[in-house]
Design an enzyme around this catalytic site. Structure first.
Site, short mmCIF file in Angstrom:
data_model
loop_
_atom_site.label_atom_id
_atom_site.label_comp_id
_atom_site.label_asym_id
_atom_site.label_seq_id
_atom_site.Cartn_x
_atom_site.Cartn_y
_atom_site.Cartn_z
N GLY A 11 0.84 30.63 -22.18
CA GLY A 11 2.26 30.64 -22.55
C GLY A 11 2.68 29.46 -23.42
O GLY A 11 3.65 28.77 -23.11
N ILE A 16 7.57 24.53 -22.01
CA ILE A 16 6.66 23.66 -21.26
C ILE A 16 5.21 23.84 -21.73
O ILE A 16 4.46 22.86 -21.85
CB ILE A 16 6.80 23.93 -19.73
CG1 ILE A 16 8.23 23.58 -19.26
CG2 ILE A 16 5.75 23.17 -18.93
CD1 ILE A 16 8.57 24.06 -17.85
N TYR A 153 12.43 36.40 -8.94
CA TYR A 153 11.77 35.21 -9.51
C TYR A 153 11.34 34.25 -8.39
O TYR A 153 10.18 33.80 -8.36
CB TYR A 153 12.73 34.51 -10.48
CG TYR A 153 12.16 33.26 -11.10
CD1 TYR A 153 11.16 33.34 -12.07
CD2 TYR A 153 12.61 32.00 -10.72
CE1 TYR A 153 10.63 32.19 -12.64
CE2 TYR A 153 12.09 30.85 -11.29
CZ TYR A 153 11.09 30.95 -12.25
OH TYR A 153 10.56 29.81 -12.81
#
Ligand SMILES: NC(=O)c1ccc[n+]([C@@H]2O[C@H](COP(=O)([O-])OP(=O)(O)OC[C@H]3O[C@@H](n4cnc5c(N)ncnc54)[C@H](OP(=O)(O)O)[C@@H]3O)[C@@H](O)[C@H]2O)c1
Length: 278
Positions: A11, A16, A153
Site C-alpha cells: 500500500g 503511511i 473497520y
C-alpha cells in the site's frame, strides 16, 4: 540500518505506506514499495529519483493470490531474501452496523485481515529459512477500542491484533519478530478513500442523521491528525528497537484515549468518545 536489509511494504501509493518506504530506503534498506495500481506511483517515483533512494516499485494487490505470489517471487529473485515486511495496505468502510451487508464486511476483512495474512504467509517461509525477520502489522487505535459507525473497520483491526498476538510466540523460535503499530488519526487520503455502506446512503436509513453527525465529527478530527511521516518514524524506531515490544502507539490522541480506557468503565469511556466526536 544494515544496508543488506530487504524490505517489502504494501500500500505505498500514498500515506503511511509511501512515507514508510521513503524512511526505510533513507535508512539504507533495499526497499520494495508495492502498490496495487502502478499508475499511482508518480509521487514516490519523483522522490526516489530526486534522492536516488534504493526503492523498487512493484505491483501487489493484497486481495489477489497471483499478484502476491508474483511480487514475492520477484523480490526473492532480485534480492534473495526479505528481512522486513510492513503490512500497511488497508481502507475503511463506515456505516451503522445494521446498514452494513455481510458482503461489505467481508470486503473490509478481505483487504485489512486476509490481505495481511496472504502476504505474511507468502513471506514467512523465507524469513524462517533465514532465521530472522520483522513483520510489522499496521493496526489502529480502532484495533483497541470500537467506535460507532466503524464496526466493520474496528473488527478487522481487532482481528489483526488477535492474529499478531497469537503468531508472535510461534515465530520467536525462528528469530522472527512481530510488531503492531497502532496509529491515531493521521492526515492521509484514508478518509477520502473510505467507503460508505450502501444502505447508509439511503435517505430512509434510520441511522442517516446519526451518520451525518459522525461524519462531521470525523472531518473535524482528521484536521488535527499527525502527518504520515510521524508514523513512518515510529515504524523505523520499532524495527530498530533494542528493547523490542509487541505494540507501538502512534499518536498523542490514541495514547490519551487508551490511558482513559484503562481508567474508565466501558460506559464512561464511550460517553467520552461521543463527546470527542460531536
Ligand atoms: N489515516 C489514519 O488515520 C489511520 C489510522 C490508523 C490506522 N491506519 C491504517 O494505516 C494504513 C495505511 O492507511 P493510510 O492512512 O496511509 O491511508 P491511504 O493514504 O488511503 O493509504 C492506504 C493504502 O492502502 C492501499 N490499498 C488499499 N487496498 C489495497 C489492496 N487491495 N492491495 C494493495 N494496496 C491496497 C491503497 O492503495 P490505492 O491508492 O490503490 O487505494 C493505499 O496505498 C491502513 O492499514 C489504515 O487502516 C490509518
Amino acid at each position: 540500518m544494515d544496508d543488506k536489509k530487504v524490505a517489502l511494504i504494501t500500500g505505498c501509493s500514498s500515506g503511511i505506506g509511501l512515507s514508510t518506504s521513503v524512511a526505510l530506503a533513507r535508512s539504507g534498506c533495499t526497499t520494495y514499495a508495492t502498490m496495487r495500481d502502478l499508475s499511482k506511483s508518480k509521487l514516490l517515483q519523483s522522490i526516489l529519483e530526486k534522492e536516488k533512494l534504493p526503492i523498487s516499485i512493484i505491483q501487489l494487490d493484497v486481495i489477489e493470490d497471483k499478484s502476491v505470489t508474483r511480487a514475492i517471487k520477484d523480490i526473492i529473485e532480485k534480492s534473495g531474501r526479505i528481512d522486513i515486511l510492513v503490512n500497511n495496505a488497508g481502507f475503511g468502510i463506515t456505516g451503522a452496523f445494521e446498514d452494513l451487508t455481510v458482503d461489505e464486511i467481508k470486503q473490509q476483512f478481505e483487504t485489512n485481515f486476509f490481505g495481511l495474512i496472504r502476504v505474511t504467509q507468502g513471506v514467512l517461509p523465507y524469513m524462517r529459512s533465514q532465521h530472522s525477520g520483522v513483520i510489522v502489522n499496521i493496526s489502529s487505535g480502532l484495533g483497541r477500542f470500537g467506535v460507532a459507525t466503524n464496526s466493520a473497520y474496528a473488527s478487522s483491526k481487532f482481528a489483526v491484533e488477535g492474529l499478531t498476538e497469537s503468531m508472535s510466540p510461534e515465530l520467536k523460535q525462528f528469530g522472527i519478530r512481530t510488531v503492531l503499530i497502532e496509529p491515531g488519526i493521521i492526515r492521509t487520503k484514508f478518509i477520502q478513500s473510505s467507503k460508505l455502506a450502501r444502505k447508509s446512503k439511503d435517505i430512509t436509513s434510520p441511522y442517516r442523521k446519526y451518520m451525518e453527525n459522525m461524519e462531521k465529527g470525523m472531518k473535524k478530527l482528521i484536521e488535527c491528525g499527525q502527518a504520515p511521516e510521524y508514523v513512518a518514524d515510529i515504524i523505523l524506531s520499532a524495527i530498530q528497537d533494542n528493547n523490542p515490544k509487541l505494540r507501538y502507539l502512534a499518536g498523542q490522541d490514541v495514547e490519551q484515549i487508551l490511558e482513559a480506557k484503562e481508567k474508565l468503565s466501558d460506559e464512561d469511556f464511550h460517553n467520552m468518545l461521543k463527546k470527542m466526536s460531536s
